[in-house]
Design a protein around this motif. Structure first.
Motif, PDB file in Angstrom:
ATOM      1  N   THR A  17      38.191  30.818  36.477  1.00  0.00           N
ATOM      2  CA  THR A  17      38.294  30.416  37.881  1.00  0.00           C
ATOM      3  C   THR A  17      39.771  30.451  38.279  1.00  0.00           C
ATOM      4  O   THR A  17      40.661  30.441  37.425  1.00  0.00           O
ATOM      5  CB  THR A  17      37.705  29.012  38.151  1.00  0.00           C
ATOM      6  N   LEU A  18      39.988  30.496  39.589  1.00  0.00           N
ATOM      7  CA  LEU A  18      41.330  30.780  40.113  1.00  0.00           C
ATOM      8  C   LEU A  18      42.105  29.542  40.532  1.00  0.00           C
ATOM      9  O   LEU A  18      43.180  29.669  41.090  1.00  0.00           O
ATOM     10  CB  LEU A  18      41.211  31.685  41.347  1.00  0.00           C
ATOM     11  N   GLY A  19      41.568  28.354  40.304  1.00  0.00           N
ATOM     12  CA  GLY A  19      42.235  27.135  40.803  1.00  0.00           C
ATOM     13  C   GLY A  19      41.553  26.698  42.087  1.00  0.00           C
ATOM     14  O   GLY A  19      41.033  27.526  42.839  1.00  0.00           O
ATOM     15  N   ARG A  20      41.577  25.375  42.337  1.00  0.00           N
ATOM     16  CA  ARG A  20      40.853  24.813  43.475  1.00  0.00           C
ATOM     17  C   ARG A  20      41.285  25.475  44.778  1.00  0.00           C
ATOM     18  O   ARG A  20      42.455  25.772  44.978  1.00  0.00           O
ATOM     19  CB  ARG A  20      41.051  23.297  43.550  1.00  0.00           C
ATOM     20  N   GLY A  21      40.317  25.696  45.632  1.00  0.00           N
ATOM     21  CA  GLY A  21      40.591  26.363  46.912  1.00  0.00           C
ATOM     22  C   GLY A  21      40.733  27.871  46.760  1.00  0.00           C
ATOM     23  O   GLY A  21      41.108  28.568  47.703  1.00  0.00           O
ATOM     24  N   GLY A  22      40.415  28.393  45.581  1.00  0.00           N
ATOM     25  CA  GLY A  22      40.691  29.800  45.262  1.00  0.00           C
ATOM     26  C   GLY A  22      39.846  30.833  45.987  1.00  0.00           C
ATOM     27  O   GLY A  22      40.140  32.029  45.913  1.00  0.00           O
TER      28      GLY A  22
ATOM     29  N   THR B 264      40.423  39.295  35.865  1.00  0.00           N
ATOM     30  CA  THR B 264      41.559  38.370  35.910  1.00  0.00           C
ATOM     31  C   THR B 264      42.204  38.280  34.528  1.00  0.00           C
ATOM     32  O   THR B 264      41.659  38.782  33.543  1.00  0.00           O
ATOM     33  CB  THR B 264      41.125  36.942  36.295  1.00  0.00           C
ATOM     34  N   ASP B 265      43.338  37.598  34.469  1.00  0.00           N
ATOM     35  CA  ASP B 265      43.918  37.277  33.162  1.00  0.00           C
ATOM     36  C   ASP B 265      43.098  36.138  32.551  1.00  0.00           C
ATOM     37  O   ASP B 265      42.083  35.724  33.117  1.00  0.00           O
ATOM     38  CB  ASP B 265      45.414  36.932  33.298  1.00  0.00           C
TER      39      ASP B 265
ATOM     40  N   ARG C 209      44.749  34.526  37.324  1.00  0.00           N
ATOM     41  CA  ARG C 209      45.235  35.406  38.391  1.00  0.00           C
ATOM     42  C   ARG C 209      44.494  36.728  38.336  1.00  0.00           C
ATOM     43  O   ARG C 209      44.133  37.208  37.261  1.00  0.00           O
ATOM     44  CB  ARG C 209      46.737  35.641  38.243  1.00  0.00           C
ATOM     45  N   ILE C 210      44.306  37.283  39.525  1.00  0.00           N
ATOM     46  CA  ILE C 210      43.528  38.523  39.625  1.00  0.00           C
ATOM     47  C   ILE C 210      44.395  39.720  39.262  1.00  0.00           C
ATOM     48  O   ILE C 210      45.520  39.822  39.696  1.00  0.00           O
ATOM     49  CB  ILE C 210      43.043  38.692  41.086  1.00  0.00           C
TER      50      ILE C 210
END
Ligand code: ASP
Ligand code: MG
Length: 420
Positions: free
Chosen positions: A157-162, A114-115, A122-123
């Motif tokens: 991590t990608l943000g909640r619900g990711g 990811t970044d 973001r992936i």
């Protein structure tokens, strides 16, 4: 060789018994020549617990305080990503216990790149060669959702619900036949069944409709996961994780529009109460004013949705109304206040007790009179419309929040969506 990706959310892996059922569901999908990857969330409540620990350790109290984001977010990711790591190990053990070869793959082992936008990364890329080879050899891959690793080998991590997004990204990288998202509902419904008991499960829904539904408040799938599925044309099925293998569990298939033969004019009704209306009265009426206003709002990171401009009574003046999420309304008003001198606004009003109700359907593209049905149904219930926004496949109206449920029910009936 074919590949299938399965994803299980937090309630589906909420305790050891549920994890054992997940193992049985996975086992039932195994067949010769098919590789399986299972993406899991943290056990329900676990991410919230970890977030609380992280905040407390950074000195945050209910009254504020704590570390600034730049000193907090990278270690926050280290902490909250552990929830999923635990579930991967538990599920791998539960699979082995019923005789199925399985192993966990942590984000850095794949790697899942990811970044470095910690807490909302973001992936870029998922290197699937080793992972895919192991799956193809018959070992079920158990992968933590919601996370990745940067080029500097820091966890993100990608943000909640990711986790939904992780699952779709893995499916795209593996060129999987499908991504099955197992959750605590048995599919995508025409509207919220808690409001309309006659809501129906949709057999199929197009990516575009699902995207509108997700961004307009339907909570089944994270919006980003639908965008990704759309971009890579990954078929996604949403189905229940509480059904034992062998029992019927058709779910809803999210797929390209071409695969939907019977295009409904309206497939669903969505609503959101997290809306505020900001009205600007007596704004100067000349070129560049709207640009000035919405530039300032964008710079303040305010998510503007509906916009309505109308002539004011006074010569050379106009009124502008826009909506944004409730928590951003006060900041929006302050932002406008700060450029008052440039745009010459007389009054700024905020109203928070508004809701947005939307009807969505790809059939709208080729059908006339869709808006008329909506306005007539609302008028019949005496519901006033404060703003309207449309796209090719959606009509949204802003109404008094007190009438949300009434409006959703009336529209569900008006478009013939009620179950017999
Ligand atoms: N466990 C994470 C969360 O609760 C990610 C997910 O479940 O999708 O937000
Ligand atoms: Mg979820």
């Amino acid at each position: 060789m074919s590949r299938l990706v399965m994803k299980f959310g937090g309630t589906s892996v909420g305790d050891v018994e549920r994890i054992a059922r997940v193992a049985r569901i996975v086992a039932a999908e195994r067949k010769p020549g098919r590789g399986l990857a299972v993406v899991v969330s943290a056990m329900s409540g676990e991410t919230d617990r970890l977030v609380g620990l992280a905040r407390a350790s950074a000195g945050e109290t209910p009254n504020g305080g704590g570390l600034p984001a730049k000193d907090f977010n990278d270690e926050y990711d280290v902490i909250v990503s552990t929830g999923e790591q635990v579930t991967t190990g538990l599920l791998a053990l539960a699979l082995r216990r019923i005789g199925i070869p399985a192993r966990s793959w942590q984000n850095w082992q794949i790697p899942f790149r990811t970044d470095d936008a910690h807490s909302k990364a973001r992936i870029f890329e998922i290197e699937e060669s080793e992972l895919g080879a192991s799956m193809d050899a018959g070992v079920v891959a158990v992968i933590p959702g919601f996370q990745g690793v940067t080029d500097d080998r820091r966890i993100t991590t990608l943000g909640r619900g990711g986790s939904d997004t992780s699952a779709v990204a893995v499916a795209a990288a593996l060129k999987a036949e499908r991504c099955d998202i197992y959750t605590d509902v048995d599919g995508v419904y025409t509207t919220d069944p808690r409001i309309v008991p006659k809501a129906q499960r949709l057999e199929k829904i197009s990516y575009e409709e699902m995207l509108e539904m997700a961004s307009l408040g339907a909570k089944v799938l994270q919006t980003r996961s639908v965008e990704l599925a759309f971009a890579h044309r990954v078929p996604v099925r949403v189905l229940s994780s509480f059904v034992e293998p062998g029992e019927p569990n058709p779910g809803t298939l999210v797929c390209p529009e071409e695969e939907i033969v019977e295009k409904q004019v309206v497939s669903g009704v969505a609503y959101s109460r997290d809306e505020a209306k900001v009205t600007l009265l007596g704004v100067e009426d000349h070129p560049g004013v709207a640009a000035e206003i919405f530039d300032a709002l964008a710079n303040a990171n305010i998510n503007v949705d509906m916009i309505v401009q109308s002539e004011a009574r006074q010569e050379g003046r106009q009124n502008i109304l826009f909506t944004c999420p409730e928590r951003e309304a006060a900041r929006a008003a302050e932002t406008i206040e700060a450029i008052k001198g440039k745009i010459g606004v007389d009054e700024i009003h905020i109203r928070r007790d508004v809701a947005k109700v939307s009807v969505i359907g790809i059939g709208m593209r080729s059908q006339v009179g869709v808006a008329k049905t909506m306005f007539a149904a609302l008028a019949q219930k005496g519901i006033n419309i404060e703003a309207i926004a449309t796209s090719e496949i959606k009509i949204s109206v802003l109404i008094d929040a007190a009438y949300t449920e009434l409006a959703v029910r009336a529209l569900h009936t008006a478009y013939g969506l009620d179950a017999a």
